[in-house]
Structure formats: structure tokens, C-alpha cells
Design an enzyme around this catalytic site. Structure first.
Site, mmCIF file in Angstrom:
data_model
loop_
_atom_site.group_PDB
_atom_site.id
_atom_site.type_symbol
_atom_site.label_atom_id
_atom_site.label_comp_id
_atom_site.label_asym_id
_atom_site.label_seq_id
_atom_site.Cartn_x
_atom_site.Cartn_y
_atom_site.Cartn_z
ATOM 1 N N ASP A 31 70.724 19.282 18.154
ATOM 2 C CA ASP A 31 69.452 18.853 18.355
ATOM 3 C C ASP A 31 68.434 19.703 17.578
ATOM 4 O OD1 ASP A 31 68.211 17.398 21.115
ATOM 5 O OD2 ASP A 31 66.876 18.655 20.217
ATOM 6 N N GLY A 94 63.017 9.823 31.079
ATOM 7 C CA GLY A 94 62.892 11.132 30.098
ATOM 8 C C GLY A 94 63.309 10.816 28.758
ATOM 9 N N GLN A 95 63.580 9.519 28.516
ATOM 10 C CA GLN A 95 64.236 9.121 27.095
ATOM 11 C C GLN A 95 63.136 9.132 26.016
ATOM 12 O OE1 GLN A 95 66.553 5.932 26.974
ATOM 13 N NE2 GLN A 95 67.323 6.084 25.111
ATOM 14 N N HIS A 101 72.093 8.430 23.383
ATOM 15 C CA HIS A 101 72.744 9.999 23.132
ATOM 16 C C HIS A 101 73.028 10.550 24.361
ATOM 17 C CE1 HIS A 101 68.087 9.967 23.291
ATOM 18 N NE2 HIS A 101 68.362 11.162 24.006
ATOM 19 N N LEU A 102 74.286 11.217 24.101
ATOM 20 C CA LEU A 102 74.456 12.058 25.244
ATOM 21 C C LEU A 102 74.316 13.568 24.671
ATOM 22 C CD1 LEU A 102 76.459 12.630 27.933
ATOM 23 C CD2 LEU A 102 78.470 13.071 25.944
ATOM 24 N N HIS A 103 73.585 14.351 25.688
ATOM 25 C CA HIS A 103 73.230 15.548 25.116
ATOM 26 C C HIS A 103 74.187 16.654 25.944
ATOM 27 C CE1 HIS A 103 68.710 15.250 24.822
ATOM 28 N NE2 HIS A 103 68.957 14.282 25.388
HETATM 29 P P1 5GP Z 1 65.719 12.078 24.832
HETATM 30 O O1 5GP Z 1 64.381 12.846 25.512
HETATM 31 O O2 5GP Z 1 65.317 11.111 24.253
HETATM 32 O O3 5GP Z 1 67.154 12.299 25.717
HETATM 33 O O4 5GP Z 1 66.222 13.257 23.610
HETATM 34 C C1 5GP Z 1 65.838 13.167 22.424
HETATM 35 C C2 5GP Z 1 66.268 14.490 21.815
HETATM 36 O O5 5GP Z 1 66.533 14.067 20.184
HETATM 37 C C3 5GP Z 1 65.636 15.642 22.203
HETATM 38 O O6 5GP Z 1 66.332 16.750 22.525
HETATM 39 C C4 5GP Z 1 64.853 15.961 20.556
HETATM 40 O O7 5GP Z 1 64.621 17.369 20.440
HETATM 41 C C5 5GP Z 1 66.031 15.273 19.699
HETATM 42 N N1 5GP Z 1 65.391 14.690 18.550
HETATM 43 C C6 5GP Z 1 64.242 14.355 18.182
HETATM 44 N N2 5GP Z 1 64.004 13.895 16.890
HETATM 45 C C7 5GP Z 1 65.241 14.522 16.357
HETATM 46 C C8 5GP Z 1 65.331 14.819 15.035
HETATM 47 O O8 5GP Z 1 64.833 14.436 14.034
HETATM 48 N N3 5GP Z 1 66.586 15.628 14.671
HETATM 49 C C9 5GP Z 1 67.342 15.937 15.583
HETATM 50 N N4 5GP Z 1 68.484 16.573 15.109
HETATM 51 N N5 5GP Z 1 67.092 15.939 17.020
HETATM 52 C C10 5GP Z 1 65.771 15.262 17.323
#
Ligand code: 5GP
Ligand code: ZN
Length: 115
Positions: A31, A94-95, A101-103
Site C-alpha cells: 500500500d 470506506g472504499q 482489494h483485500l488489505h
Molecule cells: P480502500 O480505502 O479502497 O479500502 O483502500 C484503498 C487503498 O489503496 C488505500 O489504503 C490507499 O492507500 C491505497 N492506494 C491508493 N492509491 C494507491 C496507489 O497508487 N498505489 C498503491 N500502492 N496504493 C494505493
């Protein structure tokens, strides 16, 4: 491939990323804004917008995603102390990036419940 999807562009190599794992079906990368000492995202190469965009035809893919995440967590040394998986879904979830994507979060004690 969705033309205006950030993570599809990362899979295609159009936007750089710090790769952890790749195969025909999955891609994993660090991330860009880590919320924990280890913060990896694992995604299907097939564009699925939400986790609940998956249907019965995606059963094997979804299973593979989870099993590969387990392997990555182990490879990252997270198994002993524990870790967390998160799939934020939609506005209330919060997406912010609309490609499933799985964190994988680990390396410190994580609070609960989420804000
Ligand atoms: P969400 O909030 O949708 O669950 O998570 C999206 C994640 O993608 C966030 O943790 C954010 O930091 C990450 N992210 C957003 N843009 C990029 C990027 O360009 N590269 C990478 N490696 N991570 C990203
Ligand atoms: Zn996508």
C-alpha cells in the site's frame, strides 16, 4: 481491465507499484500509504468493483485470493503475532478504490472496533 481503474493500471504496469506477488489471477503490492508496518493489498487481476460483485463463477478466484493472502501473511512473518484482513466495501465501508482489494495489515497491535 477497466480503463479508468487505478488498480487495473497497476496490474497493467501503467502505474508503478511495489510488487509482492503476481500470477495469472492475482497481484499483490505494498500500500502506498501504509496504515501498519506491513500493509499489503492483494487483488484479482479480473476487475471486480466490490467484493459482492463476485458471483458463483468467481468461487475459485475468491478462494485463491484468501489462500494466497494466508501465504503472503506467513511469508511476511505475521503468522505468530497475528494480523488483520480488511475488505472495505462501498461508501459506508470506506472504499476509495473501486477494484476489489483485500488489505493485509500487521506488524503492530491493531485497535477494534474501527472508527
Ligand atoms: P480502500 O480505502 O479502497 O479500502 O483502500 C484503498 C487503498 O489503496 C488505500 O489504503 C490507499 O492507500 C491505497 N492506494 C491508493 N492509491 C494507491 C496507489 O497508487 N498505489 C498503491 N500502492 N496504493 C494505493
Ligand atoms: Zn480494476
Amino acid at each position: 481491465m477497466s480503463n479508468d481503474c487505478l488498480f487495473c493500471k497497476i496490474i497493467a504496469g501503467e502505474i508503478p507499484s511495489n510488487k509482492v506477488y503476481s500470477d495469472d489471477d492475482l497481484y499483490a503490492f505494498h500500500d502506498i500509504n501504509p496504515a501498519a508496518p506491513t500493509h499489503i493489498l492483494i487483488i484479482p487481476k479480473k476487475h471486480l468493483t466490490y467484493v459482492n460483485s463476485a458471483d458463483e463463477g468467481d468461487e475459485a478466484l475468491m478462494g485463491k485470493l484468501l489462500l494466497k493472502a494466508n501465504q503472503i501473511a506467513a511469508d511476511q512473518g505475521l503468522s505468530e503475532d497475528g494480523f488483520r484482513y480488511v475488505i472495505n466495501t462501498g461508501r459506508n465501508g470506506g472504499q476509495t478504490v473501486f477494484h476489489l482489494h483485500l488489505h493485509i495489515l500487521g506488524g503492530r497491535a491493531l485497535g477494534w472496533p474501527p472508527g
